[in-house]
Design an enzyme around this catalytic site. Structure first.
Site, PDB file in Angstrom:
ATOM      1  N   ARG A  16      19.391  -1.041  -1.108  1.00 19.15           N
ATOM      2  CA  ARG A  16      19.302  -2.232  -1.966  1.00 19.15           C
ATOM      3  C   ARG A  16      17.869  -2.661  -2.263  1.00 19.15           C
ATOM      4  O   ARG A  16      17.627  -3.486  -3.129  1.00 19.15           O
ATOM      5  CB  ARG A  16      20.085  -3.394  -1.315  1.00 19.15           C
ATOM      6  N   GLN A  74      17.926  10.157  13.831  1.00 19.69           N
ATOM      7  CA  GLN A  74      19.293  10.156  13.301  1.00 19.69           C
ATOM      8  C   GLN A  74      19.217  10.869  11.949  1.00 19.69           C
ATOM      9  O   GLN A  74      18.798  10.283  10.958  1.00 19.69           O
ATOM     10  CB  GLN A  74      19.805   8.716  13.117  1.00 19.69           C
ATOM     11  N   ASP A 104      15.561  -4.668  10.396  1.00 24.08           N
ATOM     12  CA  ASP A 104      15.420  -5.474   9.182  1.00 24.08           C
ATOM     13  C   ASP A 104      15.706  -6.956   9.442  1.00 24.08           C
ATOM     14  O   ASP A 104      16.000  -7.711   8.529  1.00 24.08           O
ATOM     15  CB  ASP A 104      16.329  -4.930   8.067  1.00 24.08           C
ATOM     16  N   ASN A 379     -36.559 -11.267   0.086  1.00 23.59           N
ATOM     17  CA  ASN A 379     -35.906 -11.646  -1.157  1.00 23.59           C
ATOM     18  C   ASN A 379     -35.680 -10.420  -2.024  1.00 23.59           C
ATOM     19  O   ASN A 379     -36.616  -9.689  -2.339  1.00 23.59           O
ATOM     20  CB  ASN A 379     -36.761 -12.671  -1.912  1.00 23.59           C
ATOM     21  N   ASN A 388     -28.337   5.285  -3.183  1.00 30.40           N
ATOM     22  CA  ASN A 388     -28.041   5.880  -1.875  1.00 30.40           C
ATOM     23  C   ASN A 388     -27.339   7.224  -1.975  1.00 30.40           C
ATOM     24  O   ASN A 388     -27.102   7.869  -0.974  1.00 30.40           O
ATOM     25  CB  ASN A 388     -27.192   4.919  -1.037  1.00 30.40           C
TER      26      ASN A 388
END
Ligand code: UD1
Ligand code: CA
Length: 464
Positions: A16, A74, A104, A379, A388
């Site tokens: 569902r 299972q 659930d 700064n 890089n």
């Protein structure tokens, strides 16, 4: 608790949900559904925990890092009764009680689980199941009772007659069952029902037929036994979990300007007097200090903020640390490995990654700082880029204390700038610069007076 084993059912597909992801991996509050139940069950210190997996088994197993559960496969999902039977081998010779939980039903609490085990033992029952009375019982198995109010059976919604569908008492899907009885009874159930499945609740009829006691316990707060079968139910529960978490933080002294749009996951902590603006997502193991201010539209994952940190509008922070008094944003992106010292300012359209930035340093505009270590009180001018990456490897940039990097500079890594370096505007730095040096690129500036007017005359009438 003594002599208690756990079987957690998590093999179903969850048809569902209409999803390629197994249902139990859908997240609630950032955590897969079945892990909520598993973590709660483990607080009972059970001797054995079996998790029944089937649909999407490898993915479900990967979602749990701990080594203290046994995964039971299972292969075909033939029903909840069949799922429990798959764990039979694991409980060979076990004479205690088995607590059966569904993957659930995520909000079930430790105290309810302890309560149902205690009730089971006090009643000397073979089966004890948790029930709830719901305003809207649709989808759940209904509890059938005789005139003495004793349970006689459970009927699934799909098998129920119209009158049975009117029953509001439902099976919460939480059972305590004496192990020897459980596995013997499961051998006796069949799949002659509307879904062609082996139903676990059918052991109720078997227990009663054998003259055993089947006990029920009503849950205090029906919200905690709600199962997730559809996306709509998931969204509703997400909302109620969100409300629960938000109420907790407001009670602890955190201001949420709009609790409806504050999305705080379970593993997050927030200090007192922090103010959180609208549309803020705090995810994973995020830690927010005291007196912080988050203006709004922020997405934080595994971020650690000290005290008095200010996040201005619209920021994304992932796996990073921010020390006290820093100011970030608007529109900043701190990526993994970012560590900001005290009072650092990171401004508009600045991106950082693997960036250690010292106290009092500022990068306020349009900058990329990646694979970099920057000292204090430096700064970084507008438009500075640490280059890089050369297409093959990443390289480091080092910048010292009190450095002035002029606007529009590119620092080509690997490169190191000493303390008190001054980088002139629009410089490309390719070599290491010693302490206190000025670096600039030779570029002549030429001026042609009257040039614009000449150009306009020349081009007149040519515009298409
Ligand atoms: C089940 C109960 C119902 C109860 C409800 C409570 C049955 C037949 N019905 O219905 O009485 O009111 O829970 O939430 O048990 N699973 C497996 N293997 C399977 C089938 C299911 O592991 O073969 C797992 C699912 O992953 C899920 C849990 O068992 O975690 C429950 O299965 P689900 O199909 O959701 O059962 P419900 O129809 O909700
Ligand atoms: Ca269910």
């Amino acid at each position: 608790m003594n002599d208690i084993g756990v079987i957690l059912l998590a093999a179903g597909q969850g048809t569902r949900m209409k999803s390629s992801l197994p249902k139990v991996l859908h997240c609630l509050g950032g955590t897969p559904l079945f892990l909520h139940v598993l973590q709660t069950a483990q607080r009972l210190a059970p001797s054995t925990v079996a998790v029944i997996v089937g649909h999407g088994a490898p993915a479900v197993q990967r979602a749990y890092a701990g080594g203290d559960v046994t995964w039971v496969l299972q292969e075909k999902q033939l029903g909840t009764g069949h799922a429990v039977l798959c764990a039979k081998g694991l409980f060979q010779g076990f004479t205690g009680d088995v607590l059966i939980l569904s993957g659930d039903v995520p909000l079930i609490t430790e105290s309810t689980l302890k309560g149902v085990v205690a009730h089971h033992r006090a009643q000397g029952a073979v089966i004890t199941l948790l029930t709830a009375s719901l305003e809207n019982p649709a989808g759940y198995g209904r509890i059938l009772r005789d005139s003495q109010k004793n349970i006689t059976s459970i009927v699934e919604e799909k098998d129920a007659a119209e009158v049975q569908k009117q029953i509001r008492e439902v099976n919460a899907g939480v059972y305590v069952v004496a192990a020897p009885f459980l596995f013997a009874a499961l051998a006796g159930i069949n799949n002659r029902n509307r879904q062609g499945e082996y139903y676990l609740p059918d052991i109720v009829d078997i227990g009663l037929r054998q003259g055993g006691t089947v006990a029920t316990m009503a849950v205090d707060d029906a919200r905690e036994m709600m199962g997730i079968n559809t996306r709509e139910e998931l969204a509703t529960m997400e909302k109620s979990l969100q409300e629960r978490i938000n109420r907790k933080w407001m009670a602890a002294g955190v201001t949420l300007k709009d609790p409806l749009t504050a999305y705080i996951e379970d593993g997050v902590t927030i200090g007192q007097d922090t103010v959180i603006g609208p549309n803020t997502h705090l995810c994973g193991a995020t830690v927010i200090g005291e007196g912080c201010r988050i203006d709004g539209s922020a997405y934080l994952t595994d971020a650690q903020l000290g005290d008095q940190v200010r996040l201005r509008f619209s920021v994304v922070l992932t796996s990073c640390r921010v020390d006290n008094g820093a100011i970030i944003g608007p529109f900043a992106h701190l990526r993994p490995g970012t560590a900001l010292g005290r009072n650092v300012h990171i401004g508009n359209f600045v991106e950082t990654k693997e960036a250690q930035i010292g106290a009092g340093t500022k990068a306020n505009h349009l900058t990329y700082l990646g694979d970099v270590a920057i000292g204090q009180e430096t700064n970084i001018g507008a438009g500075t880029i640490t280059c890089n990456y050369d297409g093959f490897h990443k390289y480091k940039t080092k910048i010292g204390d009190r450095v002035q990097v002029g606007s529009d500079s590119t620092l080509v890594a690997p490169v190191s700038l000493g303390d008190d370096v001054y980088v002139a505007t629009a410089t490309t730095v390719r070599h290491d610069i010693p302490d206190g040096a000025l670096v600039f690129n030779d570029r002549q500036e030429r001026v042609r007076e009257g040039w614009t007017e000449q150009k306009r005359v020349k081009m007149k009438g040519t515009k298409k």
